[in-house]
Design a protein around this motif. Structure first.
Motif, mmCIF file in Angstrom:
data_model
loop_
_atom_site.group_PDB
_atom_site.id
_atom_site.type_symbol
_atom_site.label_atom_id
_atom_site.label_comp_id
_atom_site.label_asym_id
_atom_site.label_seq_id
_atom_site.Cartn_x
_atom_site.Cartn_y
_atom_site.Cartn_z
ATOM 1 N N ALA A 46 4.153 39.292 -24.980
ATOM 2 C CA ALA A 46 4.838 40.347 -25.552
ATOM 3 C C ALA A 46 4.772 40.320 -27.093
ATOM 4 O O ALA A 46 4.842 41.286 -27.897
ATOM 5 N N ILE A 47 4.768 38.948 -27.640
ATOM 6 C CA ILE A 47 4.672 38.894 -29.086
ATOM 7 C C ILE A 47 3.104 39.388 -29.612
ATOM 8 O O ILE A 47 3.015 39.964 -30.531
ATOM 9 N N THR A 48 2.101 39.153 -28.771
ATOM 10 C CA THR A 48 0.828 39.173 -29.183
ATOM 11 C C THR A 48 0.157 40.470 -29.000
ATOM 12 O O THR A 48 -0.645 41.091 -29.464
ATOM 13 N N HIS A 49 1.025 41.204 -27.824
ATOM 14 C CA HIS A 49 0.356 42.564 -27.329
ATOM 15 C C HIS A 49 1.178 43.729 -27.501
ATOM 16 O O HIS A 49 0.824 44.935 -27.307
ATOM 17 N N ILE A 50 2.683 43.388 -27.468
ATOM 18 C CA ILE A 50 3.665 44.581 -27.281
ATOM 19 C C ILE A 50 4.279 44.849 -28.747
ATOM 20 O O ILE A 50 4.311 45.872 -29.282
ATOM 21 N N ILE A 51 4.923 43.597 -29.165
ATOM 22 C CA ILE A 51 5.532 43.798 -30.518
ATOM 23 C C ILE A 51 4.429 43.987 -31.801
ATOM 24 O O ILE A 51 4.843 44.651 -32.500
ATOM 25 N N ASN A 52 3.447 43.107 -31.730
ATOM 26 C CA ASN A 52 2.511 43.183 -32.745
ATOM 27 C C ASN A 52 1.379 44.005 -32.129
ATOM 28 O O ASN A 52 1.147 43.933 -30.707
ATOM 29 N N ASP A 53 0.615 44.830 -33.026
ATOM 30 C CA ASP A 53 -0.474 45.291 -32.492
ATOM 31 C C ASP A 53 -1.470 44.448 -32.069
ATOM 32 O O ASP A 53 -1.944 43.683 -32.902
ATOM 33 N N VAL A 54 -2.578 44.709 -31.224
ATOM 34 C CA VAL A 54 -3.500 43.762 -30.632
ATOM 35 C C VAL A 54 -4.636 43.966 -31.771
ATOM 36 O O VAL A 54 -5.068 42.998 -32.089
ATOM 37 N N VAL A 55 -4.658 44.919 -32.520
ATOM 38 C CA VAL A 55 -5.764 45.151 -33.477
ATOM 39 C C VAL A 55 -5.483 44.398 -34.840
ATOM 40 O O VAL A 55 -6.369 43.826 -35.407
#
Length: 133
Positions: A46-55
């Motif tokens: 959730a932190i690395t892919h949903i809350i923050n943009d993966v890019v």
């Protein structure tokens, strides 16, 4: 549940407790670590892919996050549990499918060596990472 095994003297029943050996604790560890890993990995996802943009997830993002020692501890606990859980599962698979005792010992030695090296490398990275300037 204790099992009744013998009647040695005076008609008294002896009760024998089930043995608790390494395999019992290994089985228990797999259940507990699996449950903990579900929550830790979902939070990490959730932190690395949903809350923050993966890019935007790059070395600067990681350095900024690891400025807080709690995030370093979180990632180290995730690494440790994942390595131990996976190592224990592979140990069971090796015991089930490698029949020759010599090959089993060799495969386990390679597995433990590679796992130890990966764990040391991951721990060193988490502890010593200072980011890119």
């Amino acid at each position: 549940m204790p099992t009744v095994t013998e009647r040695p003297r005076g008609g008294q029943k002896l009760q024998r407790r089930p043995r608790q050996n390494f395999e019992t604790w290994s089985w228990f560890f797999m259940r507990i670590s699996g449950l903990i890993l579900i929550f830790l990995s979902l939070l990490h996802f959730a932190i690395t892919h949903i809350i923050n943009d993966v890019v935007e997830t790059d070395a600067h993002f990681v350095a900024q996050r690891w400025d807080n020692p709690m995030w370093r501890m979180f990632d180290w606990v995730l690494l440790t549990l994942a390595m131990l859980h996976g190592l224990n599962g592979l140990r069971w698979i090796i015991d089930d499918y490698v029949r020759s005792p010599g090959r089993r010992a060799t495969v386990k030695a390679v597995l433990y060596s590679v796992s130890g090296a990966l764990f040391a490398y991951g721990t060193f990275t988490i502890v010593a990472y200072a980011g890119i300037d």
